[in-house]
Design an enzyme around this catalytic site. Structure first.
Site, PDB file in Angstrom:
ATOM      1  N   ASP A  13     -12.458  44.092 -55.553  1.00 57.40           N
ATOM      2  CA  ASP A  13     -12.538  43.125 -54.305  1.00 57.40           C
ATOM      3  C   ASP A  13     -12.890  43.774 -53.113  1.00 57.40           C
ATOM      4  O   ASP A  13     -12.226  44.998 -52.931  1.00 57.40           O
ATOM      5  CB  ASP A  13     -11.143  42.327 -54.227  1.00 57.40           C
ATOM      6  N   ARG A  26     -22.668  40.365 -45.922  1.00 57.33           N
ATOM      7  CA  ARG A  26     -21.768  40.544 -47.021  1.00 57.33           C
ATOM      8  C   ARG A  26     -22.697  41.250 -48.239  1.00 57.33           C
ATOM      9  O   ARG A  26     -22.295  42.233 -49.009  1.00 57.33           O
ATOM     10  CB  ARG A  26     -21.168  39.464 -47.510  1.00 57.33           C
ATOM     11  N   HIS A  30     -22.192  44.124 -51.598  1.00 59.67           N
ATOM     12  CA  HIS A  30     -22.168  44.054 -52.840  1.00 59.67           C
ATOM     13  C   HIS A  30     -23.074  45.190 -53.577  1.00 59.67           C
ATOM     14  O   HIS A  30     -22.845  45.970 -54.743  1.00 59.67           O
ATOM     15  CB  HIS A  30     -22.505  42.766 -53.159  1.00 59.67           C
ATOM     16  N   LEU A 125     -17.386  55.364 -74.343  1.00 55.50           N
ATOM     17  CA  LEU A 125     -16.503  54.232 -73.489  1.00 55.50           C
ATOM     18  C   LEU A 125     -17.143  53.039 -73.717  1.00 55.50           C
ATOM     19  O   LEU A 125     -18.392  52.835 -73.925  1.00 55.50           O
ATOM     20  CB  LEU A 125     -16.768  54.623 -71.981  1.00 55.50           C
TER      21      LEU A 125
END
Ligand code: FPP
Length: 226
Positions: A13, A26, A30, A125
């Site tokens: 977040d 914004r 991201h 992984l």
């Protein structure tokens, strides 16, 4: 006390706030956030005691965001998966998405499937991106699938029908809020929760290492006494 966090899950977040603090759109946050996804994944892949990393990339509620931001995230995800396929393969990382992928465009679903198939032989992984993921939605889909196959409801059968059947050991949320936001609700029943004010674009493997260090000192009792 030396517990390793075998399954780490992260609520990433703070992308928007990070970008806006620098006077940017914004979406810039991201974009930067996707670079941090790569660096944290690479760090985890180099630590064999970490078996699984699950990252919350797009929730079932994120469709409510402005159309332009949703479209940007879809494109970014597709670009990321295509560009990072060599990172998955070189790092022996197996990509296993979680979430209801049927809402995505055919083209994005195809890319997701391609990376999943291309990395399915990787034995290191397991990296899961949670895509159109909601913890409640996951349980509902599992229950529907049990009903369709006439399977008896039990702890084991529900768990086996979830997108991810592995418990989370360490759940981290960046960005300062203290909530789960519908992420890995079933799997986090006994997870240790860590919250940091660091915004996701500024989260580093050094900070992750410090959190893992604290995790290792926690005595986990799983409802027992010691
Ligand atoms: C939360 O930040 C983040 C998201 C809703 C999406 C997470 C996406 C990324 C980390 C980048 C894309 C990932 C990949 C794998 C390509 P926010 O927008 O809610 O930030 P805010 O709380 O500051 O508004």
């Amino acid at each position: 006390m030396n517990n390793h966090p075998s399954h780490i899950a992260i609520i990433m977040d703070g992308n928007g706030r990070w970008a806006q603090a620098q006077g940017k759109n914004r979406t810039y946050g991201h974009e930067k956030g996707s670079e941090v996804v790569r660096s944290i994944t690479t760090y985890c892949a180099k630590h064999p005691e970490i078996d699984r990393l699950t990252l919350y990339a797009f929730s079932t509620e994120n469709w409510k965001r402005p159309k332009m931001e949703v479209e940007f995230l879809m494109k970014l995800l597709q670009k990321y998966l295509k560009k990072e396929l060599p990172t998955y393969l070189e790092g022996n990382i197996c990509f296993q998405p979680v979430g209801d992928l049927t809402s995505f465009s055919d083209s994005l679903q195809k890319t997701i499937e391609e990376v999943k198939t291309a990395t399915q032989h990787c034995t290191g992984l397991i990296q899961s991106l949670a895509l159109n993921y909601g913890g409640r939605d996951e349980v509902v889909r599992a229950a529907a699938s049990l009903q369709a196959s006439n399977t008896i409801i039990s702890l084991e059968s529900i768990t086996a029908h979830l997108d991810c059947a592995t418990d989370v050991d360490l759940l981290i949320r960046t960005g300062g809020d203290h909530r789960l936001s519908n992420f890995m609700l079933w799997q986090s029943a006994y997870a240790e929760l860590f919250f940091t004010n660091t915004l996701w674009p500024e989260f580093t493997s050094d900070e992750l290492e410090k959190i893992i260090h604290k995790f290792k000192k926690v005595e986990r009792r799983f409802g027992g006494l010691h």
